[in-house]
Design a protein around this motif. Structure first.
Motif, PDB file in Angstrom:
ATOM      1  N   ARG A 107      -1.663 -30.688  27.925  1.00  0.00           N
ATOM      2  CA  ARG A 107      -1.698 -30.443  26.816  1.00  0.00           C
ATOM      3  C   ARG A 107      -2.378 -31.698  25.933  1.00  0.00           C
ATOM      4  O   ARG A 107      -3.019 -31.822  24.954  1.00  0.00           O
ATOM      5  CB  ARG A 107      -0.487 -30.030  26.257  1.00  0.00           C
ATOM      6  N   SER A 109      -5.389 -15.129  16.675  1.00  0.00           N
ATOM      7  CA  SER A 109      -4.741 -16.020  17.618  1.00  0.00           C
ATOM      8  C   SER A 109      -5.490 -17.767  17.582  1.00  0.00           C
ATOM      9  O   SER A 109      -6.397 -17.763  17.375  1.00  0.00           O
ATOM     10  CB  SER A 109      -4.916 -15.752  18.962  1.00  0.00           C
ATOM     11  N   ARG A 110      -4.491 -18.597  17.955  1.00  0.00           N
ATOM     12  CA  ARG A 110      -5.255 -19.984  18.116  1.00  0.00           C
ATOM     13  C   ARG A 110      -6.221 -20.110  19.088  1.00  0.00           C
ATOM     14  O   ARG A 110      -7.309 -20.682  18.346  1.00  0.00           O
ATOM     15  CB  ARG A 110      -3.881 -21.075  18.301  1.00  0.00           C
ATOM     16  N   ARG A 111      -6.216 -19.544  20.244  1.00  0.00           N
ATOM     17  CA  ARG A 111      -7.172 -19.628  21.010  1.00  0.00           C
ATOM     18  C   ARG A 111      -8.361 -19.069  20.883  1.00  0.00           C
ATOM     19  O   ARG A 111      -9.558 -19.685  20.707  1.00  0.00           O
ATOM     20  CB  ARG A 111      -6.774 -19.160  22.086  1.00  0.00           C
ATOM     21  N   ILE A 156     -11.930 -21.085  20.125  1.00  0.00           N
ATOM     22  CA  ILE A 156     -13.193 -21.079  20.994  1.00  0.00           C
ATOM     23  C   ILE A 156     -14.369 -20.209  20.484  1.00  0.00           C
ATOM     24  O   ILE A 156     -15.461 -20.847  20.620  1.00  0.00           O
ATOM     25  CB  ILE A 156     -12.730 -20.136  22.320  1.00  0.00           C
ATOM     26  N   PHE A 187      -2.611 -27.592  16.074  1.00  0.00           N
ATOM     27  CA  PHE A 187      -2.603 -27.666  17.646  1.00  0.00           C
ATOM     28  C   PHE A 187      -1.593 -28.928  17.883  1.00  0.00           C
ATOM     29  O   PHE A 187      -0.718 -28.827  18.574  1.00  0.00           O
ATOM     30  CB  PHE A 187      -3.787 -27.562  18.266  1.00  0.00           C
ATOM     31  N   CYS A 211       2.185 -28.805  19.971  1.00  0.00           N
ATOM     32  CA  CYS A 211       2.016 -29.081  21.366  1.00  0.00           C
ATOM     33  C   CYS A 211       2.929 -30.073  21.956  1.00  0.00           C
ATOM     34  O   CYS A 211       3.100 -30.177  23.202  1.00  0.00           O
ATOM     35  CB  CYS A 211       0.597 -29.273  21.951  1.00  0.00           C
ATOM     36  N   SER A 237     -11.862 -25.914  25.399  1.00  0.00           N
ATOM     37  CA  SER A 237     -10.593 -24.758  24.968  1.00  0.00           C
ATOM     38  C   SER A 237     -10.537 -23.652  25.796  1.00  0.00           C
ATOM     39  O   SER A 237      -9.443 -23.157  25.956  1.00  0.00           O
ATOM     40  CB  SER A 237     -11.363 -24.567  23.656  1.00  0.00           C
ATOM     41  N   ILE A 238     -11.384 -23.061  26.337  1.00  0.00           N
ATOM     42  CA  ILE A 238     -11.685 -21.936  27.350  1.00  0.00           C
ATOM     43  C   ILE A 238     -10.379 -22.404  28.430  1.00  0.00           C
ATOM     44  O   ILE A 238      -9.562 -21.291  28.986  1.00  0.00           O
ATOM     45  CB  ILE A 238     -12.772 -21.595  27.793  1.00  0.00           C
ATOM     46  N   TRP A 290      -7.905 -24.785  28.698  1.00  0.00           N
ATOM     47  CA  TRP A 290      -6.940 -25.455  28.397  1.00  0.00           C
ATOM     48  C   TRP A 290      -6.049 -25.063  27.220  1.00  0.00           C
ATOM     49  O   TRP A 290      -4.979 -25.351  26.897  1.00  0.00           O
ATOM     50  CB  TRP A 290      -6.842 -26.896  28.636  1.00  0.00           C
ATOM     51  N   ALA A 291      -6.737 -24.444  26.238  1.00  0.00           N
ATOM     52  CA  ALA A 291      -5.928 -24.285  25.106  1.00  0.00           C
ATOM     53  C   ALA A 291      -4.669 -23.411  24.923  1.00  0.00           C
ATOM     54  O   ALA A 291      -4.796 -22.324  25.571  1.00  0.00           O
ATOM     55  CB  ALA A 291      -7.051 -23.526  23.867  1.00  0.00           C
ATOM     56  N   GLU A 327      -1.653 -20.813  23.675  1.00  0.00           N
ATOM     57  CA  GLU A 327      -1.385 -20.217  22.446  1.00  0.00           C
ATOM     58  C   GLU A 327       0.163 -20.137  21.929  1.00  0.00           C
ATOM     59  O   GLU A 327       0.946 -19.973  22.623  1.00  0.00           O
ATOM     60  CB  GLU A 327      -1.404 -18.595  22.897  1.00  0.00           C
TER      61      GLU A 327
END
Length: 450
Positions: A262, A322-324, A328, A373, A377, A432-433, A435-436, A438
């Motif tokens: 994170r 969603s955050r992700r 992305i 974020f 986190c 982001s793909i 390690w991001a 949710e």
């Protein structure tokens, strides 16, 4: 006696007990949000003044590319150090002290800019302003996250970007109209940032300490008194609500096995987002001129308007997506937009304006996530350090990018420079793909892994 709004929003004495994460929004939440929003307005305004002030200053105090880059990046350098130092101090000494101290520094240094006589003096003052801003970024995000209910946390934290953008755009508009009004107009423009800073400083006096921080330091009675005072007797914040004693972990805590991914994610995505943002918008007039979109096109006014619209759109998207997915997808759109600017011929002015507007809209919208974020986190004992480290890395990257941008345009041209910035955004998308997380519907403890 509670006022009408608090009576309407707070739980009644006979109601069931609720935790701080689920308490209804009340006037105190609005006050804390207002104090942090006012800070972000000031910070956006202070950073927004420099682009137009430089052009005015250059006629009174000639500047070469080196000093242009240094003045453009100086506040960002200060933010790098301030966010590290004050983030660390905030996890040890508490949020409230840094909440006040940061704006004492910003206010004094902002007014002092009026008396700068050399580029080096102005650089030093703007580094000091940035130092205070770094502290406020770290503690402001942490304190608002720790008071906010989860239902409204994303909206409140995401709104930082909107207020920051409004301050930035107002500074740009004032710069467009008044930067050339007199030989000393640049002094008045830069020093005017001290006015909102002073107002925020005065209004912050008396802000309570974060009860989550107090409880984490074993000061449960103080924490519960603050909760009862501002949220009512039915609201709990105690060990059986998921809180536990945890001494401040410092920066070393961020690199423990449970947090290291994170930590890397927040630093990396933040860096990749702000490098093109600050590099482009610090020198927006010069870039528009380089791609033949300045004279008579109204592109600068259009893009500043789009910045505000994008920031408002970002709040709605933070609620709906969603955050992700939001993060992305936005990296992908901004990357493609800069690629278009790099390959389109200068004769295709309408298409270039459209590409720049799409980049601006999307960049402004998903900049909201930099306030969401990082505080979500990290756990309470390391939250300010985590936010501070992410901000420090982002400002170091953006300071380097801002310093190099005028040199890059002069050396390899604006097209190649845009390609390089598009590559940065592509890296952000990949990170982001991979390690991001949710965190949208989680309590603050669940989101941070507690």
């Amino acid at each position: 006696m509670p006022d009408a709004l608090d009576a309407h929003l707070a739980p009644s004495p006979g109601a069931g007990r609720v935790t701080l994460d689920d308490v209804p929004l009340n006037r105190f939440h609005i006050k804390i949000a207002g104090l942090t929003f006012g800070a972000h307005f000031t910070e956006g305004y202070a950073l927004g003044t420099i682009g137009y002030a430089l052009a005015s200053m250059n006629r009174q105090i000639p500047l070469d590319a080196f000093w242009m880059g240094m003045l453009g990046s100086s506040a960002l350098i200060g933010i790098f150090f301030g966010s590290l130092v004050f983030g660390w101090l905030s996890d040890r000494l508490g949020r409230q002290k840094i909440f006040l101290l940061s704006f004492i520094i910003i206010t004094a240094a902002a007014f002092a800019q009026f008396y700068a006589t050399t580029p080096a003096m102005l650089v030093a003052l703007r580094v000091l302003i940035g130092f205070g801003m770094g502290g406020d970024f770290a503690v402001g995000h942490a304190i608002l996250a720790e008071f906010s209910p989860r239902k409204h946390r994303g909206t409140l934290l995401g709104s930082f970007s909107v207020i920051w953008t409004i301050g930035y755009v107002i500074a740009n508009v004032l710069g467009m109209h008044y930067a050339n009004a007199s030989p000393d107009a640049w002094r008045w423009l830069l020093a005017s940032a001290g006015i909102p800073a002073f107002l925020v400083l005065v209004l912050r006096i008396g802000t309570p300490e974060s009860p989550r921080w107090l409880l984490g330091r074993g000061r449960g009675d103080e924490a519960r008194r603050i909760v009862r005072k501002h949220f009512g007797p039915n609201v709990t914040l105690d060990a059986d609500a998921g809180e536990h004693f945890a001494p401040p972990g410092g920066f070393a805590r961020l690199f423990k096995p449970d947090l290291i991914r994170r930590t890397i994610f927040n630093c990396a995505f933040f860096v990749c987002l702000v490098i093109p943002y600050f590099a482009i918008y610090t020198f927006l007039p010069s870039i528009l001129k380089a791609i033949d979109l300045n004279e008579g096109s109204g592109a600068d006014l259009l893009l500043n308007g789009v910045l505000v619209i994008g920031a408002l759109l970002g709040i709605w998207l933070t609620i709906k997506l969603s955050r992700r997915a939001f993060l992305i997808g936005s990296f992908a759109v901004t990357c493609v937009s800069l690629l278009a600017l790099a390959v389109l011929p200068s004769s295709a002015s309408l298409w270039m304006i459209a590409a720049f507007a799409l980049f601006t809209l999307t960049m402004s919208a998903f900049s909201n996530l930099v306030g969401v974020f990082p505080p979500e986190c990290f756990p309470t004992e390391a939250r300010a350090c985590g936010v501070g480290l992410a901000i420090a890395c982002s400002r170091l990257g953006s300071a380097i990018g801002t310093f190099l941008l005028p040199l890059g345009i002069a050396g390899v041209g604006v097209k190649v420079t845009m390609l390089a910035l598009a590559a940065v955004l592509f890296i952000g998308m990949l990170v982001s793909i991979a390690w991001a997380p949710e965190t949208k519907h989680l309590t603050l403890n669940e989101a941070s892994g507690n």
